[in-house]
Structures are given as structure tokens and as C-alpha cells.
Design a protein around this motif. Structure first.
Motif, short mmCIF file in Angstrom:
data_model
loop_
_atom_site.label_atom_id
_atom_site.label_comp_id
_atom_site.label_asym_id
_atom_site.label_seq_id
_atom_site.Cartn_x
_atom_site.Cartn_y
_atom_site.Cartn_z
N THR A 376 0.85 -1.19 0.00
CA THR A 376 0.00 0.00 0.00
C THR A 376 0.89 1.25 0.00
O THR A 376 1.91 1.30 0.69
CB THR A 376 -0.96 -0.02 1.20
OG1 THR A 376 -1.70 1.18 1.17
CG2 THR A 376 -0.25 -0.10 2.53
N LYS A 380 0.61 2.38 -6.99
CA LYS A 380 -0.15 1.63 -8.01
C LYS A 380 -1.31 2.46 -8.56
O LYS A 380 -1.46 2.62 -9.77
CB LYS A 380 -0.67 0.31 -7.40
CG LYS A 380 0.42 -0.56 -6.81
CD LYS A 380 -0.10 -1.85 -6.25
CE LYS A 380 -1.11 -1.71 -5.11
NZ LYS A 380 -0.56 -1.16 -3.86
N SER A 381 -2.13 2.99 -7.65
CA SER A 381 -3.27 3.79 -8.12
C SER A 381 -2.78 5.00 -8.88
O SER A 381 -3.42 5.47 -9.83
CB SER A 381 -4.13 4.23 -6.95
OG SER A 381 -4.63 3.12 -6.26
N THR A 382 -1.64 5.55 -8.46
CA THR A 382 -1.07 6.70 -9.14
C THR A 382 -0.79 6.36 -10.60
O THR A 382 -1.08 7.16 -11.50
CB THR A 382 0.22 7.13 -8.43
OG1 THR A 382 -0.07 7.33 -7.05
CG2 THR A 382 0.78 8.38 -9.03
P1 ATP Z 1 -3.00 1.10 -2.10
O1 ATP Z 1 -2.53 -0.29 -2.28
O2 ATP Z 1 -3.26 1.41 -0.67
O3 ATP Z 1 -4.14 1.45 -2.98
P2 ATP Z 1 -1.28 2.54 -3.92
O4 ATP Z 1 -0.10 1.72 -4.35
O5 ATP Z 1 -2.43 2.60 -4.85
O6 ATP Z 1 -1.75 2.07 -2.50
P3 ATP Z 1 -1.09 5.36 -4.34
O7 ATP Z 1 -2.50 5.69 -4.06
O8 ATP Z 1 -0.65 5.36 -5.75
O9 ATP Z 1 -0.71 3.98 -3.65
O10 ATP Z 1 -0.20 6.39 -3.54
C1 ATP Z 1 1.19 6.51 -3.71
C2 ATP Z 1 1.71 7.69 -2.92
O11 ATP Z 1 1.16 8.88 -3.41
C3 ATP Z 1 1.35 7.63 -1.43
O12 ATP Z 1 2.50 8.01 -0.70
C4 ATP Z 1 0.25 8.65 -1.28
O13 ATP Z 1 0.36 9.26 -0.04
C5 ATP Z 1 0.54 9.62 -2.40
N1 ATP Z 1 -0.72 10.18 -2.93
C6 ATP Z 1 -1.77 9.47 -3.43
N2 ATP Z 1 -2.73 10.29 -3.89
C7 ATP Z 1 -2.29 11.57 -3.70
C8 ATP Z 1 -2.82 12.87 -3.97
N3 ATP Z 1 -4.01 13.05 -4.56
N4 ATP Z 1 -2.09 13.93 -3.63
C9 ATP Z 1 -0.88 13.78 -3.04
N5 ATP Z 1 -0.32 12.60 -2.77
C10 ATP Z 1 -1.00 11.48 -3.08
#
Ligand code: ATP
Ligand code: MG
Length: 583
Positions: A376, A380-382
Motif C-alpha cells: 500500500t 499503483k493507483s497513481t
Molecule cells: P493502495 O494499495 O493502498 O491502494 P497505492 O499503491 O495505490 O496504495 P497510491 O495511491 O498510488 O498507492 O499512492 C502513492 C503515494 O502517493 C502515497 O505516498 C500517497 O500518499 C501519495 N498520494 C496518493 N494520492 C495523492 C494525492 N491526490 N495527492 C498527493 N499525494 C497522493
């Protein structure tokens, strides 16, 4: 000061469609002013004739004339108000629509940085201030301005001495009031800014009631609420003080002008220049002149509000989306190649140290499915957001069908690349509207066909009223899994070439899980896909695996090969139990 040019520009562009009605308003308004100016003349004649001992028969017509004029004047005033209100609202509704459209096309960064309440205050609050400006302001400022000029001219015709005195006095009055007005503008601006902050705060809190209460943050939120109130109160007090200053100044000037009328009137009567009827007339006109001045002064408050609103509305309209929509490339049918080419990204342009993705590179051939794994917060979502171009990378490029995303028409890109997010947003509407995004051109047959192909008909049958079942906004009403099913259908309706599936990380009940499995199978047929997976069953579908850690790819390769290699991170993940290891 008052931004006359900005007002004028606004007037011109938004009143054009209502030109004819505006002219009608001008005509009605001029007539009311004419009638208002005519009545004292009748009384003057009445007084002079009475004093001259004229018979009643010569006086009665004057009295009747006076009443007819007074009555018509009131009627026309109602009509004028109606017209002005109608023009004001029609014109500003257009502005509202334009603003909403503009805001909807702004980049995600703007939306994340602006609270919903603040947007409402901007689009509704500010525009309503403008609509008041359009409607009552036209009547009061413009109408009263003309009335004032009329009074001055008529007094001048009666006696140039009084005329000159009144003109000079009026000019001085205006000068003083405008000065004072300039002092109070910043006070009004501060009130509006805090009010926007306040509504933004409330909007956010109302939205988060569940979390706030559940986490016991009520006290903390109330103290923040208190903080804003505390800032607001002195500003409001100052604002009203400004208003009171204007009011007393205007009253004082009114009495001074009456005094002047008395002195000049009695003197001119004494030397025989004016009859007693004319003295009354002059006196009455001086009194009448006060109302326009007073009204205009009162409108100045609205005018400053409108000025501040014009500024902010202008700022908002001038704000360009960071995601420029000038790509020309149109993507073709069928599955598309997807490439990340040394993509570096951070959410905040300024704070460079919070880089979320570091030179991420990988390539997905058309029709292949990549399983994207990572803890997490690994980004990934980014990555999913970059594929749909909700944000632009600072370095490298995301290519769809071989073209960098910024070369592709935005609408086309988003039609051909679909994303199912982790928490699907539902609207307070029927299941049908939630699926079609309120697009009436999608028939129920087509909808049912897609639902059948995704093997979701049983699920649909389980809903109390089928397609007409009403859903709550947010994620209320459906479980996370069910919401994702709904999102799958949305994607399927658009038939995209690339699908990014950001799986909900919450655990699903077995029944929904089964449905999702089947639906995903259908969703992936003949499409390029990135599966952001939290469950083993989902990963099993991937042809290739990409593992992300802290925004860097630490492993990628064919799934089968990685599974066979005991030393691979992926193999370790499988041994350790993926769900646990990635949590
Ligand atoms: P998960 O498995 O929990 O969904 P993820 O791999 O999808 O996690 P992301 O959502 O891509 O993770 O987030 C990656 C990083 O970017 C994290 O450190 C998060 O705090 C940061 N982040 C995510 N969305 C934003 C935003 N809108 N503005 C600023 N920082 C963000
Ligand atoms: Mg995520």
C-alpha cells in the motif's frame, strides 16, 4: 474603486442574448422616472392655483391626474423589477453553466486542492451576487442616476441658483461617499473569503460525518469550526461598521441639503423670484434627490460584493487546466499497446522530494494482461491515474497505442482507456443512470445485453426494483464488491481498448467474489489490461507481473517464468501468502 471596465465587459457579453428585453426594461424604467418627475409639477400648479383662489372644478382634474400618475408609476415599477430580475437570472444562469463546465474540465490537482463547499460558494455564491448586480443594480443605480439628473435639470430650470447649489452639493456627496466606499471594500472582501472558507469546511465535515463521529474527532472539528467563526466575527463587525459609516454620512448630507433648500427657498420667495408652489417644487425635488443618492450608496455595498465576485469568477475562468486538451491523435479500435517510458511523477510540482514514481518503465503488448503488485502506498493507483491522464508525469511519458497521452484527444483517450477505481463513486440515482452516467441514448436492451455478458443478471435480479433501484451517493447502498461490479458494467458499455482495474483492497464475500471473477474474465477479453491486484485469484489471470516498491519497479517478467524461479520476489510473495505480504 469600482472596476467599471470589468462590469461593462460582463454586461456586454452576458446581456447580448437578452438585448430586446433589456431595451424594454430601459423603456419602462424611463417612463417610471418621467412619471416620478412629473408629479411634483402637478402639485406646484395645484398649490399656486389654490393660493390664487381658483374654483374647485379647476383643481379636481389636477388631483385626479396626480393619482393616476402615482398609481401608474407604482405599476410600472413592479413591471421593471420583474424584467430586471428575469434578465439578471437568465444572464447569470448562463454564467453558472459556463463556470460549471469550466471547472469540470480543470485538472485533478485543482479538484483535490479545492473543497467542494468552496466550489459551491464560487459557482453559486459569487454568481448570485452577480445576478443581484444585474437585476437590482440596473434598476437602482442606472434608474436612480437618471432620476437624479432629471431632478437637477428641473431644479435648474426653476432657479439656476438653487440648481447650481444642489449640483455642487450632489457632486461633493458622491465624492465623499465613493472615498468612504474605497475604504470599506477590503473589509467586504475579507468577509467573503472567510465565508468561502467556512462553507468549504462545513461541506467537508458533512461529507465526513461518519468518519468524524466514529473516530471521536467531533471535539477537534468543533474547535476548528470555532476558529473560523472567531476569525469571521470581527470581520463582519468591521463590515457592518463600514455600512453604518456610509449610512450616517449619507443621512447627515441629506439633512444639510434640506437645510440648504429651506434657506435658499425662503430667500428666493422673499425677494419674489419664486412662487410658493415653486418653493415647494424645489424642496420636493431636493428631497427626491436624496433617494437616488441613498439607493446608489446602498447598492455600493452590493457593487463591492459584485466587484469581488467578478474578480474571483474571472480568476476561476482564467485558470487553465494543467492537462491541456490539444492532442490530435485518435486511437483506433481493438486492444492498444500501453507503455510506461521512464515515468517520474510527484503530486506536488513544487515539493520535488515527494516523488511517487521513479523512472518506471514497462511495456504491455496489445491484448496482454499485466498484474501490478506492491505494498500500500507504493504508487499503483497513481499509475492508473497517469494512464487516464488525470495527472501529467514530470518526466518520461505514458504511451497508449504508441502515442504519448498528451498527443491524444482527451475525450478519445478517456473513451478508449477505462479505469475502475478502488472506491467506486456512486450517484444518488437509479442503477440505470449510475451505469450509463445519465446517457439516455443507451437503451435498456443494450444495458441488459452487457449485464448478461458479464453474467450479472442474477445480481440485477436480486435488486429490489432492478434497473430502477435507487442508489445512495458515495458508496452507500452497495458493498465495495457490488460497486465494482457496477463499475465493470460502466466500462463494458464503453468498450475500451485498455482497462485499468484497481481492485478494492477490502475482502469480499464469496458470492460477490465469484461474480467479480466471472465479470473480470469477460472484461479482459480482447483488451489490454493492468490489474492492480490484492488477491491471488486476480493475479492468476495476468500474463506478466510487475512488482512496485516505493515507486520503483523491483521485478518484472512473465508470470510463469517468475513462478518457476524460486529466487524471484513474486515466488516469495506467493509462498508468504500474497494477501498478507502486501497488506
Ligand atoms: P493502495 O494499495 O493502498 O491502494 P497505492 O499503491 O495505490 O496504495 P497510491 O495511491 O498510488 O498507492 O499512492 C502513492 C503515494 O502517493 C502515497 O505516498 C500517497 O500518499 C501519495 N498520494 C496518493 N494520492 C495523492 C494525492 N491526490 N495527492 C498527493 N499525494 C497522493
Ligand atoms: Mg491504490
Amino acid at each position: 474603486m469600482i472596476p467599471v471596465r470589468a462590469y461593462f465587459r460582463l454586461f456586454k457579453s452576458y446581456l447580448r442574448p437578452y438585448k430586446r428585453r433589456a431595451w424594454l426594461l430601459a423603456a419602462v424604467l424611463s417612463t417610471t422616472i418621467g412619471l416620478q418627475l412629473a408629479n411634483p409639477q402637478l402639485i406646484r400648479v395645484f398649490i399656486d392655483r389654490t393660493l390664487a383662489g381658483d374654483p374647485t372644478s379647476r383643481l379636481v382634474p389636477l388631483a385626479i391626474g396626480f393619482m393616476v400618475i402615482a398609481f401608474s408609476h407604482q405599476l410600472l415599477l413592479v413591471w421593471a423589477t420583474y424584467l430586471a430580475e428575469q434578465i439578471g437570472w437568465s444572464a447569470t444562469n448562463q454564467l453558472r453553466a459556463e463556470l460549471t463546465d469550466h471547472v469540470l474540465h480543470l485538472d485533478m490537482g485543482y479538484h483535490k486542492g479545492t473543497s467542494p463547499g468552496e466550489l459551491i460558494e464560487r459557482i453559486d455564491g459569487d454568481v448570485t451576487a452577480l445576478s443581484n448586480f444585474f437585476s437590482s443594480m440596473i434598476i437602482k443605480v442606472l434608474g436612480n442616476g437618471v432620476l437624479l439628473v432629471g431632478v437637477l435639470v428641473l431644479v435648474w430650470l426653476e432657479s439656476w441658483i438653487v440648481g447650481a447649489a444642489i449640483a455642487a452639493f450632489t457632486a461633493l456627496t458622491f465624492l465623499g461617499l465613493f472615498r468612504l466606499h474605497g475604504v470599506t471594500v477590503p473589509w467586504q472582501k475579507a468577509i467573503r473569503a472567510t465565508s468561502a472558507e467556512m462553507y468549504g469546511f462545513i461541506g467537508e465535515q458533512v461529507d465526513g460525518t461518519e468518519d468524524i463521529e466514529a473516530n471521536g474527532a467531533t471535539g477537534f472539528m468543533l474547535s476548528r469550526f470555532d476558529g473560523i467563526q472567531r476569525k469571521w466575527l470581527p470581520q463582519i463587525v468591521l463590515g457592518w461598521t463600514g455600512w453604518a459609516m456610509m449610512w450616517s454620512a449619507s443621512m447627515a448630507l441629506y439633512f444639510l441639503s434640506l437645510m440648504m433648500g429651506f434657506i435658499l427657498g425662503s430667500w428666493l420667495f422673499g425677494v419674489g423670484t419664486l412662487t410658493i408652489g415653486s418653493v415647494y417644487l424645489v424642496f420636493r425635488y431636493i428631497e427626491m434627490a436624496h433617494w437616488p443618492i441613498d439607493e446608489i450608496r446602498e447598492q455600493l455595498v452590493d457593487l463591492q460584493k459584485a466587484g469581488a465576485s467578478i474578480d474571483r469568477v474571472g480568476d476561476l475562468l482564467a485558470r487553465e487546466s494543467k492537462i491541456a486538451d490539444d492532442g490530435k491523435v485518435q486511437l483506433g479500435e481493438g486492444p492498444l499497446r500501453l507503455t510506461f517510458d521512464a515515468v517520474t511523477f510527484s503530486y506536488d510540482d513544487e515539493a520535488g522530494d515527494e516523488t511517487v514514481l521513479h523512472e518506471v518503465s514497462f511495456d504491455v503488448a496489445p491484448g496482454r494482461v499485466v498484474g501490478l503488485l506492491g505494498r500500500t502506498g507504493s504508487g499503483k493507483s497513481t499509475m492508473a491515474r497517469l494512464v487516464t491522464r488525470l495527472y501529467e508525469p514530470q518526466g518520461g511519458a505514458v504511451l497508449v497505442g504508441g502515442h504519448p497521452t498528451w498527443d491524444i484527444g482527451l475525450q478519445n483517450l478517456r473513451a478508449r482507456v477505462a479505469m475502475v477505481t478502488q472506491d467506486v463513486q456512486l450517484f444518488r440515482a437509479s442503477v440505470r443512470d449510475n451505469l450509463t452516467f445519465f446517457d439516455d441514448s443507451i437503451s435498456d436492451e443494450r444495458l441488459m445485453d452487457v449485464i448478461q455478458r458479464l453474467e450479472l443478471d442474477e445480481w440485477l435480479a436480486s435488486l429490489p426494483r432492478g434497473l430502477d433501484t435507487m442508489l445512495e451517493s458515495g458508496s452507500g447502498g452497495l458493498s465495495a464488491g457490488q460497486a465494482q461490479l457496477l463499475a465493470f458494467t460502466r466500462v463494458f458499455l464503453r468498450d475500451p481498448g485498455v482497462v485499468v482495474l484497481d481492485e478494492a483492497s477490502s475482502r469480499l464475500d464469496p458470492a460477490t467474489e465469484g461474480l467479480i471473477e466471472k465479470a473480470v474474465d469477460h472484461l479482459l477479453e480482447n483488451r489490454t489490461a493492468i490489474l492492480i491486484a490484492h488477491r491471488l485469484a486476480t493475479v492468476a489471470r495476468a500474463d506478466d507481473i510487475v512488482i512496485l516498491e516505493d515507486g520503483r519497479i523491483i521485478e518484472q517478467g512473465e508470470r510463469a517464468a517468475l513462478m518457476a524461479d524460486e529466487d524471484s520476489v513474486f515466488a516469495h510473495l506467493l509462498v508468504a501468502g500474497m494477501e498478507e505480504a502486501l497488506a
